[in-house]
Design a protein around this motif. Structure first.
Motif, short mmCIF file in Angstrom:
data_model
loop_
_atom_site.label_atom_id
_atom_site.label_comp_id
_atom_site.label_asym_id
_atom_site.label_seq_id
_atom_site.Cartn_x
_atom_site.Cartn_y
_atom_site.Cartn_z
N SER A 1 19.35 9.91 49.54
CA SER A 1 19.95 8.90 50.70
C SER A 1 20.75 9.63 51.69
O SER A 1 21.24 11.10 51.30
N SER B 1 23.07 8.99 53.76
CA SER B 1 24.06 8.79 53.92
C SER B 1 25.32 9.70 53.72
O SER B 1 25.31 10.16 52.66
N CYS C 1 20.50 6.20 59.67
CA CYS C 1 19.81 6.56 58.35
C CYS C 1 18.83 5.26 58.47
O CYS C 1 19.38 4.14 58.58
N THR D 1 21.37 1.99 58.44
CA THR D 1 22.49 2.15 59.13
C THR D 1 22.40 2.16 60.21
O THR D 1 21.37 2.25 61.05
#
Length: 219
Positions: free
Chosen positions: A121, A123, A85, A71
């Motif tokens: 993850s 996120s 991330c 990201t």
């Protein structure tokens, strides 16, 4: 009987000798102080550049060898905690705050950029609170430094641009070229804060900005 004349220094000669000695002492002292300033300036600049380079290298390697989602940086307001991330690594960051143990001023914080590994993850995981002493992960910004700029941009075709700017120094040594009419405290928190060119103590102020483009090698 032969009379011997006793010879010695007159008061005037002593005054002249004292004056010459004082001038030489002042010149030597000024030279030592200048050498000290140059030494500490070089040490400060080297430490600042090394920190910026280490951050660039850390992010570049993470991007190159991460096979997961990457990201972009999510914000640039000073004094606010953000995160982005790279795979399962979360990077919490805060712009404009000087890293200090036991921060007392409004433009200081315990941390400025912290890398941690999360399960799965990252996120959707909130950034860590960087103005608290205990965080999970490792600090990438040293004491008395500020993360003045951090940008991870997706250029497409698995290419990313990383830009990092580190500023070392206390608030009274900094100025902001883009906001010259602001107070010192506000200027110190601007993302483009720089060192004042003429001020006592500038040997303890330095800035370093690096930028690179990396290619994601692992899919």
């Amino acid at each position: 009987m032969e009379t011997r004349r006793q010879q010695g220094f007159t008061i005037l000669e002593l005054m002249i000798a004292t004056m010459v000695f004082s001038v030489v002492l002042l010149l030597v002292t000024a030279g030592i102080l200048q050498i000290s300033r140059v030494y500490y300036k070089g040490l400060t600049e080297s430490t600042t550049q090394s920190t910026a380079r280490n951050i660039i290298d850390t992010l570049a390697q993470a991007i190159q060898f991460s096979g997961a989602e990457i990201t972009e940086t999510s914000g640039s307001d000073p004094g606010v905690d953000y995160s982005f991330c790279i795979g399962n690594k979360q990077y919490s960051y805060r712009l404009g705050s000087q890293v200090m143990d036991n921060p007392e001023a409004s433009d200081q914080a315990w941390h400025a950029l912290v890398e941690r590994t999360v399960s799965g993850s990252c996120s959707g995981i909130e950034p860590q609170a960087l103005n608290t002493e205990n965080v999970d992960g490792r600090d990438l910004v040293g004491q008395r430094m500020r993360l003045a700029k951090l940008a991870v941009e997706d250029l497409g075709a698995d290419r990313y641009r990383i830009t990092v700017r580190i500023v070392y120094g206390d608030a009274d040594l900094l100025r902001s070229p883009s906001n010259p009419n602001s107070s010192i405290e506000v200027a110190a928190m601007q993302p483009d804060a720089t060192c004042q060119s003429v001020r006592a103590g500038t040997q303890f102020c330095a800035s370093s900005e690096l930028s690179t483009v990396v290619v994601k090698r692992v899919q």
